[in-house]
Design a protein around this motif. Structure first.
Motif, mmCIF file in Angstrom:
data_model
loop_
_atom_site.group_PDB
_atom_site.id
_atom_site.type_symbol
_atom_site.label_atom_id
_atom_site.label_comp_id
_atom_site.label_asym_id
_atom_site.label_seq_id
_atom_site.Cartn_x
_atom_site.Cartn_y
_atom_site.Cartn_z
ATOM 1 N N LEU A 472 71.193 13.174 27.402
ATOM 2 C CA LEU A 472 72.621 13.356 27.158
ATOM 3 C C LEU A 472 72.861 14.110 25.861
ATOM 4 O O LEU A 472 72.094 13.962 24.906
ATOM 5 N N PRO A 473 73.942 14.899 25.796
ATOM 6 C CA PRO A 473 74.315 15.491 24.508
ATOM 7 C C PRO A 473 74.707 14.401 23.520
ATOM 8 O O PRO A 473 75.107 13.296 23.923
ATOM 9 N N GLY A 474 74.602 14.703 22.241
ATOM 10 C CA GLY A 474 74.787 13.687 21.215
ATOM 11 C C GLY A 474 76.081 12.912 21.322
ATOM 12 O O GLY A 474 76.105 11.693 21.127
ATOM 13 N N PHE A 475 77.194 13.605 21.655
ATOM 14 C CA PHE A 475 78.470 12.905 21.679
ATOM 15 C C PHE A 475 78.594 11.938 22.851
ATOM 16 O O PHE A 475 79.512 11.111 22.877
ATOM 17 N N MET A 476 77.689 12.036 23.854
ATOM 18 C CA MET A 476 77.732 11.144 25.003
ATOM 19 C C MET A 476 76.755 9.975 24.886
ATOM 20 O O MET A 476 76.780 9.063 25.716
#
Length: 511
Positions: A472-476
């Motif tokens: 997942l991307p960091g914000f997720m």
């Protein structure tokens, strides 16, 4: 400010013709482009694209930071008769693969590092081109001239998360994007003398609009990929920035900095997107940037932007959403379908020419969100039913009441709970998962993930955080993971999301 902005629609690539030929249009750390150079470079890029893809309306995707190519592609693609699909550079291969497959993109342009992360099958039939190779081939070509696209022709597909399921592609026409640029430039009062620091991702509607509205006004856009809030402050000082757009978590960091007085005073306007401002944050911004006009705004990708609050009213009404922007009709619809009375809560419904064309190849979800405007609408036509609950006070100002769906809004990003849950299940470490957004002073909402282990609970607890960080991307990535031996069920037999939210919210409140 003029009584009304010009509603005439031009093809999107004509934005490159708005400024004086020798005036700055794009300003990078190492170089810049005048409007004449902007038009030349995008014409060459368009010529290269047209040579690669001859099918009108084919999709071309970019997965890039705020490079020159990323900034020019929205205009170059439409000049070549194509449709641009910008991919958030924070996304990772699984999300990129979904967007490429769903959009049917014929081409993906990215840098070498990002392309190297893709696995067999991720391209879904798209050709891949490395950014520097594209420029090497394009720079010697005869530029294509301005296009003559129809106002309702598809110009871009922007992927945005819904409350359930994978990201969906919002279809935006030349008219949607052009009038969005006109509207924002008008109510912000942008001029050719302005320099706009573009820190928001270009894959977002307002991220792109930072460029479009600036170019409509003939000003200069300063794209910036930043690591810290200090980078933003330094860029404001270095480039004589007059206008800054940000999301609430970044504003929190910016007001805590020790700003050079000259840089703080140079800012003429601040614009907020991606989440509501709190009253304490409004007060802090008004203190730190005393000379700047603060524009609080509300919007959704399906209708670009809906409302803004006149800066003259922000001190007296710091949490209001304001009133409709130019070219938008914003209505509050009561549960029985009539227009809501003053201070009566209802659903926010958006009509007018900024309303998108629906979701790409998804008639079912389009029909759920895009419906005929209410009978009392002035503009009529197709409207976006937002799912957001609002009320309009006696002075005509709108106030946010709550969301009807379960969307998580964290650090200015909209995150689908189901997408996080699907990623957790896909690791093979958990049997059930519920993702929730809980209030967080820095992020707006922090992602909490409640899971039941599949197999060895101790091993799953050790391995799950790393597995999610890889996929997942960091914000997720969840900030907190809660492990349960059994998941609570609601009376109808479904996972009890409401009960879990109440339980965890109470625990967070107690600290």
């Amino acid at each position: 400010m003029p009584a009304a902005p010009d509603p005439t629609v031009f093809p999107l690539d004509h934005l490159a013709l708005r400024g004086k030929p020798d005036a700055p249009a794009l300003v990078f750390k190492t170089h810049g482009l005048s409007y004449e150079a902007l038009n030349q470079r995008l014409g060459q890029l368009a010529a290269w694209l047209a040579a690669q893809i001859s099918e009108p309306g084919a999709r071309v995707a970019t997965w890039l930071p705020k490079s020159e190519l990323a900034c020019l592609m929205p205009l170059a693609a439409v000049r070549a008769g194509l449709v641009h699909v910008p991919v958030n550079p924070l996304l990772k291969r699984a999300q990129v693969a979904h967007i490429l497959g769903d959009s049917g993109a014929r081409l993906l342009i990215a840098n070498a590092g990002r392309l190297a992360t893709l696995e067999p099958g991720d391209l879904a039939g798209a050709a891949a081109q490395e950014e520097s190779a594209v420029w090497a081939a394009a720079e010697g070509l005869v530029p294509l001239g301005p296009s003559q696209a129809a106002p309702d022709a598809l110009a871009a597909i922007l992927y945005t998360s819904g409350s359930t399921g994978r990201p969906k592609g919002v279809m935006l026409s030349h008219a949607n994007l052009w009038l969005g640029a006109v509207s924002v430039a008008h109510y912000l009062g942008l001029t050719a003398e302005d320099r706009v620091l573009a820190v928001l991702p270009l894959a977002f509607d307002y991220g792109q609009n930072q460029l479009f509205s600036t170019w409509y006004a003939g000003g200069a856009a300063v794209p910036l990929d930043y690591l810290t809030a200090r980078d933003v402050a330094k860029a404001v000082e270095r480039h004589d920035v007059t206008t800054l757009a940000a999301v609430p978590p970044l504003w929190v960091q910016l007001v805590e900095l020790d700003w050079p007085e000259a840089a703080a005073l140079r800012l003429k306007r601040l614009t907020n997107s991606g989440g509501a401002l709190t009253e304490p944050l409004v007060r802090a911004l008004r203190t730190r940037f005393a000379q700047a006009r603060l524009f609080a705004m509300y919007g959704l990708t399906e209708a670009f932007r809906s409302t803004y609050l006149d800066p003259a009213l922000v001190d007296a009404h710091p949490t209001s959403m304001g009133t409709a922007i130019p070219f938008a009709e914003v209505m509050v619809v009561a549960d029985d379908g009539r227009e809501a009375a003053a201070d009566e809560e209802g659903e926010l419904v958006h009509a007018g020419p900024l309303v998108a064309q629906g979701y790409w190849q998804d008639a079912e979800r389009t029909a759920e969100r895009f419906k005929p405007a209410p009978a009392f609408s002035r503009m009529g036509g197709m409207a976006v039913w937002s799912g957001d609950r609002v009320r309009r006070d006696g002075a005509g100002l709108l106030h946010f009441a709550g969301r009807r769906d379960a969307m998580i809004k964290t650090s200015g990003n909209r995150v689908s709970p189901q997408e996080v849950e699907d990623a957790a299940i896909a690791t093979g470490l958990v049997a059930e998962a519920v993702a929730l957004g809980l209030p967080d002073p820095a992020l707006g909402q922090a992602i909490h993930l409640v899971v039941r282990a599949k197999g060895d609970a101790g091993q799953a607890a050790a391995d799950l955080p790393g597995a999610l960080a890889r996929e997942l991307p960091g914000f997720m990535v969840p900030r907190v993971i809660h492990w349960r031996e059994a998941m609570p069920l609601s009376p109808n037999g479904k996972l009890d999301r409401t009960g879990l939210y109440q339980e965890l919210s109470a625990a967070v409140a107690k600290g």
